[in-house]
Design a protein around this motif. Sequence first.
Motif, PDB file in Angstrom:
ATOM      1  N   GLU A  50       0.806  -1.217   0.000  1.00 62.23           N
ATOM      2  CA  GLU A  50       0.000   0.000   0.000  1.00 62.23           C
ATOM      3  C   GLU A  50       0.841   1.269   0.000  1.00 62.23           C
ATOM      4  O   GLU A  50       0.436   2.289  -0.585  1.00 62.23           O
ATOM      5  CB  GLU A  50      -0.929   0.006   1.207  1.00 62.23           C
ATOM      6  CG  GLU A  50      -1.984  -1.076   1.161  1.00 62.23           C
ATOM      7  CD  GLU A  50      -2.846  -1.088   2.408  1.00 62.23           C
ATOM      8  OE1 GLU A  50      -2.555  -0.301   3.341  1.00 62.23           O
ATOM      9  OE2 GLU A  50      -3.803  -1.862   2.469  1.00 62.23           O
ATOM     10  N   LYS A  51       2.021   1.239   0.666  1.00 64.53           N
ATOM     11  CA  LYS A  51       2.817   2.454   0.827  1.00 64.53           C
ATOM     12  C   LYS A  51       4.116   2.449   0.014  1.00 64.53           C
ATOM     13  O   LYS A  51       4.548   3.495  -0.448  1.00 64.53           O
ATOM     14  CB  LYS A  51       3.186   2.636   2.321  1.00 64.53           C
ATOM     15  CG  LYS A  51       1.992   2.727   3.253  1.00 64.53           C
ATOM     16  CD  LYS A  51       1.213   4.021   3.048  1.00 64.53           C
ATOM     17  CE  LYS A  51       0.097   4.144   4.086  1.00 64.53           C
ATOM     18  NZ  LYS A  51      -0.692   5.395   3.899  1.00 64.53           N
ATOM     19  N   GLY A  52       4.690   1.271  -0.164  1.00 63.62           N
ATOM     20  CA  GLY A  52       5.996   1.223  -0.809  1.00 63.62           C
ATOM     21  C   GLY A  52       5.932   1.042  -2.314  1.00 63.62           C
ATOM     22  O   GLY A  52       6.603   1.740  -3.073  1.00 63.62           O
ATOM     23  N   LEU A  53       5.109   0.115  -2.763  1.00 64.58           N
ATOM     24  CA  LEU A  53       5.054  -0.161  -4.208  1.00 64.58           C
ATOM     25  C   LEU A  53       4.545   1.012  -5.024  1.00 64.58           C
ATOM     26  O   LEU A  53       5.076   1.287  -6.106  1.00 64.58           O
ATOM     27  CB  LEU A  53       4.190  -1.412  -4.463  1.00 64.58           C
ATOM     28  CG  LEU A  53       4.768  -2.739  -3.977  1.00 64.58           C
ATOM     29  CD1 LEU A  53       3.787  -3.876  -4.240  1.00 64.58           C
ATOM     30  CD2 LEU A  53       6.103  -3.031  -4.654  1.00 64.58           C
ATOM     31  N   PRO A  54       3.528   1.759  -4.566  1.00 65.33           N
ATOM     32  CA  PRO A  54       3.074   2.913  -5.370  1.00 65.33           C
ATOM     33  C   PRO A  54       3.854   4.182  -5.094  1.00 65.33           C
ATOM     34  O   PRO A  54       3.402   5.280  -5.443  1.00 65.33           O
ATOM     35  CB  PRO A  54       1.606   3.053  -4.956  1.00 65.33           C
ATOM     36  CG  PRO A  54       1.535   2.514  -3.588  1.00 65.33           C
ATOM     37  CD  PRO A  54       2.589   1.466  -3.462  1.00 65.33           C
ATOM     38  N   SER A  55       5.035   4.096  -4.473  1.00 64.17           N
ATOM     39  CA  SER A  55       5.809   5.281  -4.136  1.00 64.17           C
ATOM     40  C   SER A  55       6.213   6.038  -5.394  1.00 64.17           C
ATOM     41  O   SER A  55       6.431   5.456  -6.468  1.00 64.17           O
ATOM     42  CB  SER A  55       7.060   4.880  -3.345  1.00 64.17           C
ATOM     43  OG  SER A  55       7.871   6.008  -3.091  1.00 64.17           O
ATOM     44  N   PRO A  68      -5.586  -9.835  -1.353  1.00 62.06           N
ATOM     45  CA  PRO A  68      -6.594  -8.830  -0.948  1.00 62.06           C
ATOM     46  C   PRO A  68      -6.279  -7.424  -1.461  1.00 62.06           C
ATOM     47  O   PRO A  68      -7.195  -6.604  -1.615  1.00 62.06           O
ATOM     48  CB  PRO A  68      -6.549  -8.889   0.583  1.00 62.06           C
ATOM     49  CG  PRO A  68      -6.028 -10.247   0.900  1.00 62.06           C
ATOM     50  CD  PRO A  68      -5.045 -10.543  -0.176  1.00 62.06           C
ATOM     51  N   ILE A  69      -5.018  -7.114  -1.711  1.00 62.27           N
ATOM     52  CA  ILE A  69      -4.664  -5.777  -2.211  1.00 62.27           C
ATOM     53  C   ILE A  69      -5.250  -5.550  -3.597  1.00 62.27           C
ATOM     54  O   ILE A  69      -5.487  -4.408  -4.000  1.00 62.27           O
ATOM     55  CB  ILE A  69      -3.134  -5.612  -2.225  1.00 62.27           C
ATOM     56  CG1 ILE A  69      -2.553  -5.927  -0.845  1.00 62.27           C
ATOM     57  CG2 ILE A  69      -2.739  -4.204  -2.633  1.00 62.27           C
ATOM     58  CD1 ILE A  69      -3.039  -5.031   0.256  1.00 62.27           C
ATOM     59  N   LEU A  70      -5.525  -6.630  -4.344  1.00 59.74           N
ATOM     60  CA  LEU A  70      -6.099  -6.473  -5.683  1.00 59.74           C
ATOM     61  C   LEU A  70      -7.530  -5.954  -5.640  1.00 59.74           C
ATOM     62  O   LEU A  70      -8.088  -5.613  -6.688  1.00 59.74           O
ATOM     63  CB  LEU A  70      -6.058  -7.814  -6.425  1.00 59.74           C
ATOM     64  CG  LEU A  70      -4.659  -8.402  -6.662  1.00 59.74           C
ATOM     65  CD1 LEU A  70      -4.765  -9.742  -7.385  1.00 59.74           C
ATOM     66  CD2 LEU A  70      -3.803  -7.433  -7.465  1.00 59.74           C
ATOM     67  N   SER A  71      -8.125  -5.892  -4.463  1.00 59.00           N
ATOM     68  CA  SER A  71      -9.473  -5.327  -4.303  1.00 59.00           C
ATOM     69  C   SER A  71      -9.439  -3.950  -3.654  1.00 59.00           C
ATOM     70  O   SER A  71     -10.466  -3.458  -3.165  1.00 59.00           O
ATOM     71  CB  SER A  71     -10.338  -6.275  -3.458  1.00 59.00           C
ATOM     72  OG  SER A  71     -10.400  -7.557  -4.049  1.00 59.00           O
ATOM     73  N   HIS A  72      -8.274  -3.332  -3.623  1.00 61.06           N
ATOM     74  CA  HIS A  72      -8.135  -2.021  -2.978  1.00 61.06           C
ATOM     75  C   HIS A  72      -8.931  -0.970  -3.748  1.00 61.06           C
ATOM     76  O   HIS A  72      -9.172  -1.093  -4.953  1.00 61.06           O
ATOM     77  CB  HIS A  72      -6.655  -1.631  -2.919  1.00 61.06           C
ATOM     78  CG  HIS A  72      -6.352  -0.624  -1.856  1.00 61.06           C
ATOM     79  ND1 HIS A  72      -6.513   0.732  -2.044  1.00 61.06           N
ATOM     80  CD2 HIS A  72      -5.892  -0.780  -0.590  1.00 61.06           C
ATOM     81  CE1 HIS A  72      -6.165   1.375  -0.942  1.00 61.06           C
ATOM     82  NE2 HIS A  72      -5.779   0.486  -0.036  1.00 61.06           N
ATOM     83  N   ALA A 110      -2.579  -1.408  -9.435  1.00 60.57           N
ATOM     84  CA  ALA A 110      -1.659  -1.513 -10.574  1.00 60.57           C
ATOM     85  C   ALA A 110      -0.243  -1.820 -10.102  1.00 60.57           C
ATOM     86  O   ALA A 110       0.470  -2.648 -10.709  1.00 60.57           O
ATOM     87  CB  ALA A 110      -1.688  -0.212 -11.379  1.00 60.57           C
ATOM     88  N   ALA A 111       0.207  -1.180  -9.022  1.00 67.71           N
ATOM     89  CA  ALA A 111       1.549  -1.439  -8.499  1.00 67.71           C
ATOM     90  C   ALA A 111       1.679  -2.871  -7.991  1.00 67.71           C
ATOM     91  O   ALA A 111       2.714  -3.522  -8.187  1.00 67.71           O
ATOM     92  CB  ALA A 111       1.878  -0.447  -7.384  1.00 67.71           C
ATOM     93  N   THR A 112       0.631  -3.384  -7.361  1.00 65.04           N
ATOM     94  CA  THR A 112       0.672  -4.767  -6.875  1.00 65.04           C
ATOM     95  C   THR A 112       0.720  -5.752  -8.039  1.00 65.04           C
ATOM     96  O   THR A 112       1.454  -6.753  -7.993  1.00 65.04           O
ATOM     97  CB  THR A 112      -0.556  -5.032  -5.995  1.00 65.04           C
ATOM     98  OG1 THR A 112      -0.611  -4.057  -4.946  1.00 65.04           O
ATOM     99  CG2 THR A 112      -0.481  -6.425  -5.385  1.00 65.04           C
ATOM    100  N   LEU A 113      -0.062  -5.491  -9.078  1.00 65.13           N
ATOM    101  CA  LEU A 113      -0.025  -6.370 -10.252  1.00 65.13           C
ATOM    102  C   LEU A 113       1.357  -6.355 -10.903  1.00 65.13           C
ATOM    103  O   LEU A 113       1.869  -7.402 -11.336  1.00 65.13           O
ATOM    104  CB  LEU A 113      -1.090  -5.936 -11.262  1.00 65.13           C
ATOM    105  CG  LEU A 113      -2.546  -6.212 -10.881  1.00 65.13           C
ATOM    106  CD1 LEU A 113      -3.490  -5.549 -11.867  1.00 65.13           C
ATOM    107  CD2 LEU A 113      -2.816  -7.706 -10.822  1.00 65.13           C
TER     108      LEU A 113
END
Length: 895
Positions: free
Chosen positions: A101-106, A137-141, A148-151
């Motif tokens: 949630e905080k690092g990947l979309p930085s 679960p992050i894919l339902s954020h 997109a960052a998680t994918l």
Amino acid sequence: MADQEEDFSSLPLPDRFVHKNWKVRKEGYEAAAKEFDLAASESDPVVRQFLNDAGIWKGVVSDSNVAAQQEGLGALCSFLQVAGTSGCTRTRNITISTIAEKGLPSTRPAAKQKALEALMLYVELDKPDPVIEELIPILSHKQPKIIAATLDALTQMYHAYGCKTMEPKPVLKALPKVFGHADKNVRAKAQELTVEFYRWLKEAMKPLFWNDLKPVQQQDLDKLFEKVKNEPPPKQERLLRSQQAAKETATAAGGGDNFGEEEEEAAVDLEPEYEAVDVFPSIPKDYGERLASSKWKDRKEALDDVHKALNHPRIAEGPFDDLVRGFAKSMKDANIAVVSTAANCVELLAKGLKKGFAKYRSIIMNPMMERLKEKKQSVTDAIGGALDAVFASTSFQDCLEEILEFLKHKNPQVKLESTRFLIRCLKTTRDAPSPAEVKTISDAATKLLTESQEVQRSAGCEVLGTLWKIMGDRIMNAHLDGLDDIRKNKIKEYYESAEVKAKYKPKPAPTPKAAAPPAGKRSMPGKRPPGGGIKKPAPPPAAAPPPQEEPTAPLAPKPTSRPGASKLAAPKSGLAPPSRLGGLKKPGSGLAAPSATASPRRPVVSPPLEEAAPPPQPKLGLTPGRGLAGRPLGKPQAEPAQPAIAASQAPSGLSLVERAELEELRAEVERLRRQNEEIRAERTKLTSQIHELQNQNAQLIEDHTRDVLSIKAKETQLVRARSDYEAAEQTVQNQRREVDRLKRELSRQVRATSPPPLDVSDQIYTDANGHARFGDSGYGSAGMYGRNRSFATQPTSPSGEGKENMIDGSLSRPGSTLSGKLSPLRAGAGSAKSSLSSRGGGRISPAETAGNTGIGGGQATAGAESWKRAAEVTQNLKQRIEMMKAKQGIGRPQQ
């Protein structure tokens, strides 16, 4: 400011991690990363304090300041590197979701890269399943950029570790949801992840999610799949810590080169997980009775009901013995519809029970293979599908024995279908057969190569080709050496096109240290049969053995442990013969008095000096019926020395495994030599063919050159002929013009003469021979005037005017050019004579010089002479024309 810095640096690292000043936190993260890099192991105090207080890492990875967060993610990576599995398991439940949630979309690329590296380390240190469970679960954020960052992170993780290490099914099932997202960036990242899955799984992934996508999305994905469809299979780029340890172990054992291949061959189970269904309530209660009915429709309806009951992806375990026995009984049914339905039921039950069906294999497999004799293709296909399902629930070794038995079946159809079933088993099995099983399969397949039907021979070649693909060259060369080149080439084709899932890898040989016995035990061949029965204690001093027989001394401890050896080892009195005889007895035979047996042959024993007899003497002394006691007593001491020496030397050399490997290497060298010879012969043959083709090519070039020159010569001749033709044509035209000119000249000469030559045609007639002749000069003659009239019919006057009128009338026809030319005839004889002389070339006939008695008679005579002269002139002209034509080669013109 300096005081504050001193206070900050003196603070413990955990306190600096939670400080309210972001600069202090940032410096604390940097200091912690340096200390983690310098720590030796997870037992270091600086590492232990963060292991015990793992909750502190959640605030580190979610730091509100992006600069501090970047350093905090770097500190986490350093911590995971040194803390290992314990640090991973204690912190991943706290940090993974926060990192996503905080690092990947930085917005900072460095922070984003460190966040991704932290996730990679969580996968590497333990196992990937917990990481995937935290990311799903992050894919339902609610924020699209986080999804997109998680994918994107999942794409890179699967690219690095592969679908054989990371389970793809949970993410594949979640793909339809992200494909339906409103944000285009999310859909684009979902496409990238799907393409990455396709690189690893190909078409096998589609059943899990493909039908849930829109047709447009399917078309777009198909276009993307085409770009990577022909790429080579991907390989795992990063290894888990467990895989790294296994690779190090394999490298130490000498098999490190094949570790990556073994990892690639791991199976990827993409079958959807279904809940097991209890099918017994759906099976008809009167199934057995209906199956025993005499009507085939009743039997088929019963099997249809069972088929509906078994039509589930997963079937719960239960007592299916009676059901399977009914299927086996139906395999012998006379109606093929019943057989096909029963085979379909077996297939459903085997697929539903999976490995649980293995216990029913012995009941159903034999009847199904026996029914392969059915020639109807639909029946054999149904039975083949059922056999494949049964094989999938068991192992290759379980089914091999029955398959090989049916390869010897007397029915060609059964033999053929059994061979095809064996081929399918070899292609789908993941367990390579043992060398002994390979020999059995190869022998059975080699026998198929001699069958009368070509389809069976091809099936045998395919078996050997598929087996070759699995086992490799070293194992299969021994089974293919005796075949001719045609069969080898056919087998080679199947070998190149075969697609198998198993790969034979010989078991690693034990290390030489473990295989070789200890140095102190090498001289104790207690378990070796050749010397075990004749070993004896150390020779007594009285025997005085030769120095070369001393190596038998270490054998003393082993025989003394045997039951019969203790009695023989006790006397040390120097009686060598009894001790040697005792050494010849079987251990434990219970013969306490060996002298009773050896007493009849004691006179044969020589003094101790004769114990050194030459080696051939004991062989000559051994005669039928005398036994071992007939040998000289001095030899048994020398004979055990040889096995003892061999036993003591054998272990000191190569171990059994090394010997076997040496033999394999020698066979490999021999095979390579044969291959080199074959290659040399083939190269010589190809070289000769090349020379022959070069000669043929030179001959063809020479022929072609000759043909070209001939064509050019023909063309030159044709050009010359055309020029000659044109010249001849020009000459002909000139001759024609010359003929026309002569004709015009003749016409002018004829017009200049008198009388006009028009009536020449009237004077000329054709006789019977076709010759032109002139008529008589008589007035009544038909030769001159027969065409129109004669002079006799015309009125005449004494003055001769009637003749003039007749002449004028006869020459005044239309078209005549000579009319009015005879006026000179009315003149006197002198004028007529001069006229005729001018026309006749100056020749005057005697009739012209004769005296004229009368005007009429003289004029008539003069007229006849004139016509004769005109005819002569015409004839002369015609002859000259004919001569000119003959000289010039011109055809005679038509008249």
